[in-house]
Scaffold this active site. Structure first.
Site, PDB file in Angstrom:
ATOM      1  CE  LYS A   1       2.732  -3.105   3.807  1.00 27.11           C
ATOM      2  NZ  LYS A   1       2.846  -1.987   2.959  1.00 27.11           N
TER       3      LYS A   1
ATOM      4  CG  ASP B   1       0.120  -0.811   5.046  1.00 29.32           C
ATOM      5  OD1 ASP B   1       0.506  -0.066   4.112  1.00 29.32           O
ATOM      6  OD2 ASP B   1      -0.956  -1.312   4.989  1.00 29.32           O
TER       7      ASP B   1
HETATM    8  P1  NDP Z   1      -4.475   4.030   8.006  1.00 35.48           P
HETATM    9  O1  NDP Z   1      -4.875   3.064   8.933  1.00 35.48           O
HETATM   10  O2  NDP Z   1      -4.007   5.561   8.331  1.00 35.48           O
HETATM   11  O3  NDP Z   1      -6.010   4.502   7.387  1.00 35.48           O
HETATM   12  C1  NDP Z   1      -6.610   3.335   6.512  1.00 35.48           C
HETATM   13  C2  NDP Z   1      -8.021   4.100   5.894  1.00 35.48           C
HETATM   14  O4  NDP Z   1      -8.540   3.113   5.269  1.00 35.48           O
HETATM   15  C3  NDP Z   1      -9.041   4.521   7.075  1.00 35.48           C
HETATM   16  O5  NDP Z   1      -9.804   5.643   6.671  1.00 35.48           O
HETATM   17  C4  NDP Z   1      -9.744   3.120   7.050  1.00 35.48           C
HETATM   18  O6  NDP Z   1     -11.240   3.514   7.766  1.00 35.48           O
HETATM   19  C5  NDP Z   1      -9.847   2.764   5.766  1.00 35.48           C
HETATM   20  N1  NDP Z   1     -10.071   1.216   5.786  1.00 35.48           N
HETATM   21  C6  NDP Z   1      -9.277   0.424   6.178  1.00 35.48           C
HETATM   22  N2  NDP Z   1      -9.790  -0.900   5.786  1.00 35.48           N
HETATM   23  C7  NDP Z   1     -10.851  -0.833   5.207  1.00 35.48           C
HETATM   24  C8  NDP Z   1     -11.791  -1.535   4.641  1.00 35.48           C
HETATM   25  N3  NDP Z   1     -11.512  -3.038   4.691  1.00 35.48           N
HETATM   26  N4  NDP Z   1     -12.730  -0.906   4.046  1.00 35.48           N
HETATM   27  C9  NDP Z   1     -12.909   0.307   3.887  1.00 35.48           C
HETATM   28  N5  NDP Z   1     -12.219   1.223   4.425  1.00 35.48           N
HETATM   29  C10 NDP Z   1     -10.968   0.726   5.075  1.00 35.48           C
HETATM   30  O7  NDP Z   1      -3.771   3.514   6.707  1.00 35.48           O
HETATM   31  P2  NDP Z   1      -3.141   4.299   5.794  1.00 35.48           P
HETATM   32  O8  NDP Z   1      -3.721   5.705   5.307  1.00 35.48           O
HETATM   33  O9  NDP Z   1      -1.520   4.450   5.982  1.00 35.48           O
HETATM   34  O10 NDP Z   1      -3.105   3.118   4.590  1.00 35.48           O
HETATM   35  C11 NDP Z   1      -4.093   3.520   3.537  1.00 35.48           C
HETATM   36  C12 NDP Z   1      -3.662   2.723   2.314  1.00 35.48           C
HETATM   37  O11 NDP Z   1      -2.521   3.253   1.975  1.00 35.48           O
HETATM   38  C13 NDP Z   1      -3.424   1.305   2.415  1.00 35.48           C
HETATM   39  O12 NDP Z   1      -3.865   0.562   1.229  1.00 35.48           O
HETATM   40  C14 NDP Z   1      -1.790   1.071   2.871  1.00 35.48           C
HETATM   41  O13 NDP Z   1      -1.320  -0.022   2.230  1.00 35.48           O
HETATM   42  C15 NDP Z   1      -1.529   2.408   1.720  1.00 35.48           C
HETATM   43  N6  NDP Z   1      -0.137   2.886   1.832  1.00 35.48           N
HETATM   44  C16 NDP Z   1       0.098   3.511   3.032  1.00 35.48           C
HETATM   45  C17 NDP Z   1       1.479   4.049   3.105  1.00 35.48           C
HETATM   46  C18 NDP Z   1       1.868   4.709   4.480  1.00 35.48           C
HETATM   47  O14 NDP Z   1       2.848   5.386   4.333  1.00 35.48           O
HETATM   48  N7  NDP Z   1       1.031   4.776   5.504  1.00 35.48           N
HETATM   49  C19 NDP Z   1       2.431   4.096   2.009  1.00 35.48           C
HETATM   50  C20 NDP Z   1       1.701   3.582   0.746  1.00 35.48           C
HETATM   51  C21 NDP Z   1       0.611   2.986   0.768  1.00 35.48           C
HETATM   52  P3  NDP Z   1     -11.786   2.482   8.985  1.00 35.48           P
HETATM   53  O15 NDP Z   1     -10.525   1.649   9.672  1.00 35.48           O
HETATM   54  O16 NDP Z   1     -12.464   3.474   9.851  1.00 35.48           O
HETATM   55  O17 NDP Z   1     -12.689   1.521   8.117  1.00 35.48           O
HETATM   56  O1  2IT Z   2       3.007   0.730   1.409  1.00 35.91           O
HETATM   57  C1  2IT Z   2       3.891   1.112   1.592  1.00 35.91           C
HETATM   58  O2  2IT Z   2       4.716   1.500   0.990  1.00 35.91           O
HETATM   59  C2  2IT Z   2       4.038   1.774   3.212  1.00 35.91           C
HETATM   60  N1  2IT Z   2       3.245   1.268   4.028  1.00 35.91           N
HETATM   61  C3  2IT Z   2       5.034   2.417   3.508  1.00 35.91           C
HETATM   62  C4  2IT Z   2       6.397   1.569   3.894  1.00 35.91           C
HETATM   63  C5  2IT Z   2       7.632   2.194   4.369  1.00 35.91           C
HETATM   64  O3  2IT Z   2       8.519   1.269   4.760  1.00 35.91           O
HETATM   65  O4  2IT Z   2       7.542   3.380   4.629  1.00 35.91           O
END
Ligand code: NDP
Ligand code: 2IT
Length: 446
Positions: free
Chosen positions: A126, A166
Site C-alpha cells: 500500500k 484508493d
Molecule cells: P474515493 O476517494 O473514491 O471515495 C472516498 C469516499 O469516502 C468519499 O465519499 C469521501 O468523501 C469519503 N471519505 C473519505 N475520507 C473520509 C473521512 N475521513 N470521513 C468521512 N468520509 C470520508 O475512495 P474509494 O471509494 O476508492 O475508497 C473508499 C474506501 O474503500 C476506502 O476505505 C478504501 O480503502 C476502500 N477500498 C477501495 C478500493 C478501490 O478499488 N478503490 C478497493 C477496496 C477497498 P469526502 O472526501 O468528500 O469526505
Molecule cells: O484496498 C484495496 O484493495 C484497493 N484500494 C485496491 C487495490 C488494487 O491494487 O486494486
C-alpha cells in the site's frame, strides 16, 4: 486478551509506537489465528507471525511540487511493500491529508490476506501521500503526481510492485502517474491498475469494488436464507466504492437511502437511483463537491456532523474510511433492526463495534473479504496486460462474480474448520493467512 495475543501485541506496540491503526489491524488478525498456530507448531517455530507483521520494505520520500500560485509545497510519499510470498506487491495508493505510516501499514497488512483470498498471485502493499487533491486544480494534481512518480518509479515494476487507486486516487491520478512512469522508464508496462481503457485498463475495474461488495452481500444473505431484493441499505461515502455499490444494489432490487462524507450525511428515503445516481457519480468525479450538494439539488435534508448509522435500515455498507462505525453507531444499527453489515471500506468498524455485531447475531463481513473484488479485477487487469489482450465486460464481470462467491465459500469453510462457524472475521483471516504462511514456509527464512 489471551497470553499468546498479549505477548505478540506488546512487541508490536513497542516496535511500532504511535501506530494505532496498525496495532488494531494486527490484533484482529492475531486473535483469529490463535487456533491455527495451536494446530501448526511449524508456523510457530518458523516465526511466521513475527515475520508477517514486519513489512519487507518501507519507502518514505519527499514530494515537492509547485502550486498554481507559484508556491513550493512539500508532501510526504510512502510505499509499504509488505509481503511478496505469493506474488508481487499489490495494493492501492491513498491521497488524503490523514495519511500516515500507521494508516498505510494497516492497509498494507490487510492487503496481504485480502489478496490471498482472491486466489490470484498477488502479494500485499500500500502507498500514498498526505496530499489533499480536493480543492486542487487538475494542473496541480498533475504536478503532484509527476513529482510522486519521480521517486516511486524506481521501486515499482510489472513483476515487482503494482500500485492502484484508493481514497483520492482515481482515473485522473492513475493517468498522470502512468504518463510520468512511461516518460522516466521509456517503457509501456502494466505498472499500475485502474488504467484508462485505451491504455491498458480493464473493463469493470472502476465498478469492481462496489459490484464485488454487492455480490458478497448477496452470498451472506443467501447463507442466512435471506435475499437482497427489497432490502433498505444505508451506506457511508459516495466515492468509487459507494457509487458502484449503489448501482449493483439497485440492480439486485435493494434501495440505498443514505450517502455521507466527512461533514455529514443525506437521507433519501425514496432511494438513490436513475438520474440521481448519475448526478452522484458526477458529483464525485467531475464536480468534486460535498455530499451536501446532493441534498440541495434534490431538496433533501442534510444532517451535518453526524453519521448515517442512525437511519433505520436492514443492511449497513460503510464505503468511506477506517473506524467510521464505532460502538454507539453499532448499537444504533442493532436497535433499528439491521441484520447484516458488509464492509466496502477497509477497517471501517472499530473492534468494539464488531463485538456489538457479533453479540447481537448480525452477519458481519470484514473488508478484506467483502471489498476484495477491486483488487481481484486489478489482478485480472494484470493478466490482460501480460497477454496483451482484453476480455469483454461480461467476461470480467463473470470472473468477478465467481471470485466473490469462492471467497465467501472459503471464508465460511475456514470459520467452520477452526471452530467458529459463521464468523467471517476469523474465516477471512485464517483462509487468507494459511496460503501466505505455507508459501513463506516453502521459501525459507527470507
Ligand atoms: P474515493 O476517494 O473514491 O471515495 C472516498 C469516499 O469516502 C468519499 O465519499 C469521501 O468523501 C469519503 N471519505 C473519505 N475520507 C473520509 C473521512 N475521513 N470521513 C468521512 N468520509 C470520508 O475512495 P474509494 O471509494 O476508492 O475508497 C473508499 C474506501 O474503500 C476506502 O476505505 C478504501 O480503502 C476502500 N477500498 C477501495 C478500493 C478501490 O478499488 N478503490 C478497493 C477496496 C477497498 P469526502 O472526501 O468528500 O469526505
Ligand atoms: O484496498 C484495496 O484493495 C484497493 N484500494 C485496491 C487495490 C488494487 O491494487 O486494486
Amino acid at each position: 486478551m489471551s497470553n499468546f495475543v498479549e505477548t505478540i501485541m506488546a512487541d508490536v506496540k513497542a516496535k511500532n509506537q504511535a501506530q494505532p491503526e496498525f496495532h488494531q489491524a494486527v490484533q484482529e488478525v492475531i486473535e483469529s489465528l490463535e487456533p491455527v498456530i495451536a494446530q501448526h507448531p511449524e508456523y510457530k517455530e518458523a516465526k511466521i507471525l513475527e515475520r508477517i507483521i514486519e513489512p519487507e520494505r518501507v519507502i518514505m520520500f519527499r514530494v515537492p511540487w509547485v502550486d498554481d500560485q507559484g508556491t513550493v509545497q512539500i508532501n510526504r510519499g510512502f510505499r509499504v511493500e509488505f509481503n511478496s510470498a505469493i506474488g508481487p506487491y499489490k495494493g492501492g495508493l491513498r491521497f488524503h491529508p490523514s495519511v500516515t505510516l500507521s494508516i498505510l501499514k494497516f492497509l498494507g497488512f490487510e492487503q496481504i490476506f485480502k489478496n490471498s483470498l482472491t486466489t490470484l498471485p498477488m502479494g500485499g502493499g500500500k502507498g500514498g501521500s498526505d496530499f489533499q487533491p480536493k480543492g486542487r486544480s487538475d494542473d496541480e494534481v498533475m504536478r503532484f503526481c509527476q513529482s510522486f512518480m519521480n521517486e516511486l518509479f524506481r521501486h515499482i515494476g510489472p513483476n515487482t510492485d503494482i500500485p492502484a487507486g484508493d481514497i483520492g486516487v482515481g482515473g485522473r491520478e492513475i493517468g498522470y502517474l502512468f504518463g510520468q512512469y512511461k516518460k522516466l522508464r521509456n517503457a509501456f508496462e502494466g505498472i499500475l491498475t485502474g488504467k484508462g481503457l485505451a491504455w491498458g485498463g480493464s473493463l469493470i475495474r472502476p465498478e469492481a469494488t462496489g459490484y464485488g461488495t454487492a455480490y458478497f452481500l448477496k452470498e451472506v444473505l443467501n447463507h442466512r436464507k435471506e435475499t437482497i431484493d427489497g432490502k433498505t441499505i444505508c451506506i457511508s461515502g459516495y466515492g468509487n466504492v459507494g457509487c458502484y455499490f449503489i448501482e449493483k444494489a439497485n440492480e439486485l432490487g435493494a434501495k440505498v437511502v443514505t450517502i455521507s462524507d466527512e461533514f455529514g450525511y443525506v437521507h433519501d428515503p425514496e432511494g438513490i437511483k436513475g438520474e440521481k445516481l448519475d448526478y452522484l457519480k458526477d458529483l464525485w468525479t467531475i464536480y468534486r463537491e460535498s455530499a451536501e450538494q446532493y441534498a440541495k439539488k434534490f431538496n433533501l435534508k442534510w444532517v451535518p456532523e453526524r453519521r448515517p448509522w442512525e437511519v433505520k435500515c436492514d443492511i449497513a455498507v460503510p464505503t468511506a474510511t477506517q473506524n467510521e462505525i464505532e460502538k454507539d453507531d453499532a448499537l444504533n444499527l442493532v436497535k433499528n433492526g439491521c441484520i447484516a453489515v458488509c464492509e466496502g471500506a477497509n477497517m471501517p468498524s472499530s473492534p468494539e463495534a464488531i463485538d456489538v455485531f457479533m453479540q447481537n447475531g448480525i452477519a458481519f463481513g470484514p473488508g478484506k473479504a467483502v471489498n476484495a473484488g477491486g483488487v481481484a479485477v486489478s489482478g485480472l487487469e494484470m493478466s490482460q496486460n501480460s497477454m496483451r489482450f482484453n476480455w469483454s465486460r461480461d467476461e470480467v464481470d463473470a470472473k468477478l462474480h465467481v471470485i466473490m462467491k469462492d471467497i465467501h465459500t472459503s471464508v465460511i469453510t475456514a470459520a467452520d474448520k477452526y471452530g467458529t462457524p459463521g464468523n467471517y472475521v476469523n474465516g477471512a483471516n485464517i483462509a487468507g493467512f494459511i496460503k501466505v504462511a505455507n508459501a513463506m514456509m516453502d521459501q525459507g527464512i527470507v
